[in-house]
Design an enzyme around this catalytic site. Structure first.
Site, PDB file in Angstrom:
ATOM      1  N   GLU A 158      60.868 -21.185  67.430  1.00 19.25           N
ATOM      2  CA  GLU A 158      60.342 -22.377  67.747  1.00 19.25           C
ATOM      3  C   GLU A 158      61.223 -23.682  67.437  1.00 19.25           C
ATOM      4  O   GLU A 158      60.763 -24.789  67.435  1.00 19.25           O
ATOM      5  CB  GLU A 158      58.773 -22.812  67.314  1.00 19.25           C
TER       6      GLU A 158
ATOM      7  N   CYS B  25      54.802 -18.966  65.485  1.00 18.17           N
ATOM      8  CA  CYS B  25      55.719 -17.891  64.591  1.00 18.17           C
ATOM      9  C   CYS B  25      55.340 -16.600  64.726  1.00 18.17           C
ATOM     10  O   CYS B  25      55.836 -15.668  64.206  1.00 18.17           O
ATOM     11  CB  CYS B  25      54.956 -18.319  63.154  1.00 18.17           C
TER      12      CYS B  25
ATOM     13  N   THR C 245      43.703 -25.136  59.900  1.00 21.20           N
ATOM     14  CA  THR C 245      44.712 -23.930  60.466  1.00 21.20           C
ATOM     15  C   THR C 245      44.188 -22.674  59.501  1.00 21.20           C
ATOM     16  O   THR C 245      44.720 -21.710  59.704  1.00 21.20           O
ATOM     17  CB  THR C 245      46.083 -24.468  59.677  1.00 21.20           C
TER      18      THR C 245
ATOM     19  N   HIS D 148      51.856 -12.617  57.687  1.00 21.94           N
ATOM     20  CA  HIS D 148      52.608 -13.867  57.810  1.00 21.94           C
ATOM     21  C   HIS D 148      52.522 -14.817  56.692  1.00 21.94           C
ATOM     22  O   HIS D 148      51.277 -14.845  56.263  1.00 21.94           O
ATOM     23  CB  HIS D 148      52.129 -14.390  59.188  1.00 21.94           C
TER      24      HIS D 148
ATOM     25  N   LYS E 118      44.915 -13.750  50.021  1.00 22.26           N
ATOM     26  CA  LYS E 118      43.806 -14.065  50.236  1.00 22.26           C
ATOM     27  C   LYS E 118      43.287 -13.321  51.469  1.00 22.26           C
ATOM     28  O   LYS E 118      42.403 -12.635  51.631  1.00 22.26           O
ATOM     29  CB  LYS E 118      43.408 -15.634  50.858  1.00 22.26           C
TER      30      LYS E 118
ATOM     31  N   ASN F 132      58.205 -21.126  54.252  1.00 21.38           N
ATOM     32  CA  ASN F 132      57.619 -20.548  55.575  1.00 21.38           C
ATOM     33  C   ASN F 132      58.640 -20.691  56.531  1.00 21.38           C
ATOM     34  O   ASN F 132      59.324 -21.636  56.958  1.00 21.38           O
ATOM     35  CB  ASN F 132      56.498 -21.420  56.222  1.00 21.38           C
TER      36      ASN F 132
ATOM     37  N   SER G 107      50.511 -20.021  65.531  1.00 21.38           N
ATOM     38  CA  SER G 107      49.540 -20.892  65.872  1.00 21.38           C
ATOM     39  C   SER G 107      49.415 -20.887  67.367  1.00 21.38           C
ATOM     40  O   SER G 107      50.379 -20.663  68.245  1.00 21.38           O
ATOM     41  CB  SER G 107      49.926 -22.292  65.369  1.00 21.38           C
TER      42      SER G 107
END
Lengths: 348, 132
Positions: A81, A113, A203, A236, A245, A268, A298
């Protein structure tokens, strides 16, 4: 599925900036930085971009695959991107610089991504159907972030590349894949805008967690597998907290997630994020181990792959630079140099 | 340089294609129609290879237009297995360069042309097995 990974390559720029320095400059609370679990991020030099980093990673992938694959590479897909051109493919530049055949599918792919993840899925289909013998998939980004935006604490640069080919030749083969997408406006960059906008906490649950949880559960349901069946889980990595998490939520123990977590030391790297984590895991895995890979982009979507390593893996690891080598090889720069390298400053 | 000319020189800029004289064995980069040493036209194209050593270097602090954000420019004469190339060193400060330094080829951006074209060329960077 009759496809697997024949070779892989990685690229992490040498320069790093401490996230605490960015936070201090813009007045962010240091506890916010700690909560992201990112110590520092990789900074591409002024003469680096998605093309040059993708070239380097792809060259390493070809070295590991064996130079013989070049003549039969039938596709090159670049997920990014941060294309140097809005209109003009990155993939053709990399293809010519690597001396790849002109007869090939060649595309830049865009899905935030996870574009490179889609490139892998397409390659699996093309190879399993017998239409191609080998495909090159690259994830490469110099992630943009508006100076002073919280995104600047994480947005970094890096690349990963994979040669996908027949299962019988592979160092690790795909035993299943599952993609889950929906229209979810968590992050976007309009045409002509230099920096993306994002939905802050939006997000989180509706985007990253919802899509990864659904793709991974969908994959494991289809294959009849459970988290216990996996030796590694790579997700990711928008920050250092989310992968732990989401992995825990899915039932993976921390020791299966940590080997593929590279984000705390490089930030990232967008399309390269999960793929660099996979590359690191391939460098330390043993034959016959099972790896879960889950991308996220996203907009939003996630691909989950179930990958099993083969006896060929160990012979490939030391052929090219490893992720661990590049994680350890670094030079710290201040915000001034970072701003120059990432073109946040323009000469009049 | 126009984007058309850069495109025509793509092999030379990206793959370090030079010539080798079949009569005297001299190698030359960039490629020429005749050998610069013996004038023979019996030359063939070769790749200079991807690693070498710094033979000599200089530092440019006042560049031509377009290269300002790459300062200081380290320009080096690099001897590869197959010949010598005048090239830019990247990822290195001038004070870190020395004659005999081992370097390897990498692809990087050069200065964007006035019409917005981004040339990709081979530059050299410090070589090591654990140094990206």
């Amino acid at each position: 599925m009759h496809a697997g990974i024949i070779g892989w390559g990685a690229y992490i720029p040498r320069y790093r900036i401490k996230c605490s320095e960015i936070a201090e400059l813009w007045g962010f609370d240091q506890p916010l930085v700690k909560s992201l679990n990112i110590e520092e991020k990789a900074v591409a030099n002024v003469d680096e971009d998605a093309t040059t980093m993708g070239w380097y990673a792809a060259r390493s992938a070809i070295l590991r695959a064996g130079i013989d694959v070049v003549g039969e590479l039938g596709a090159i897909f670049v997920g990014t991107e941060s294309k140097p051109y809005a209109v003009k493919p990155t993939a053709t530049i990399i293809g010519d610089a690597l001396g790849l055949p002109n007869k090939k599918l060649t595309s830049d792919m865009e899905f935030a991504c996870r574009a490179a993840g889609e490139g892998i899925r397409i390659s699996i289909g093309l190879i399993s159907s017998g239409m191609l013998r080998y495909s090159l998939v690259i994830g490469s980004d110099t992630a943009q972030a508006n100076p002073g935006d919280v995104l600047e604490l994480t947005a970094a640069s890096g690349a990963a590349a994979y040669i996908i080919g027949p299962k019988v030749e592979s160092t690790a083969y795909f035993e299943g894949a599952y993609t889950y997408t929906s229209d979810t406006p968590d992050f976007w960059r309009r045409d002509g805008s230099p920096y993306p906008l994002h939905g802050e906490i939006f997000t989180d649950e509706p985007a990253y967690f919802n899509h990864i949880v659904n793709s991974v559960r969908g994959l494991m349901d289809e294959l009849g597998l459970r988290p216990d069946d996996y030796d590694y889980a790579v997700f990711h990595q928008p920050n250092g907290r989310f992968p732990l998490k989401v992995g825990t939520e899915l039932g993976f123990t921390k020791d299966k997630i940590l080997p593929g977590l590279v984000n705390p030391w490089i930030g990232n790297t967008y399309n390269a994020s999960a793929l660099l984590g996979l590359a690191k895991v391939l460098e330390e895995a043993k034959p016959g181990q099972r790896i879960l890979l889950a991308t996220f982009g996203s907009g939003a979507g996630s691909d989950a792959f179930s990958i099993v390593t083969t006896d060929k893996l160990l012979t490939k690891v030391n052929i090219a630079l490893k992720v661990t080598d590049m994680l350890n090889s670094k030079i710290y720069v201040g915000y001034d140099t970072y701003a120059k390298y990432r073109k946040l400053l323009e000469r009049m | 340089m126009s984007f058309q000319r850069i495109w025509r020189l793509k092999d030379i800029l990206l793959n370090l294609v030079g010539i080798k004289c079949s009569d005297c064995g001299y190698t030359s980069y960039p490629p020429k129609a005749a050998c610069p040493k013996c004038s023979s036209r019996n030359v063939s194209r070769i790749s200079l290879g991807s690693s070498g050593k710094v033979v000599s270097y200089t530092v440019i602090n006042v560049p031509i237009e377009g290269f300002e954000n790459m300062l200081p420019l380290v320009i080096a004469l690099v001897e590869t297995d197959n010949g010598r190339v005048l090239t830019q060193l990247t990822n290195v400060k001038p004070e870190e360069v020395y004659i005999g330094m081992e370097v390897e080829a990498t692809v990087r951006r050069s200065a964007t042309t006035l019409d917005g074209y981004v040339p990709y060329i081979v530059k050299f960077k410090r070589s090591s097995t654990n140094n990206a």
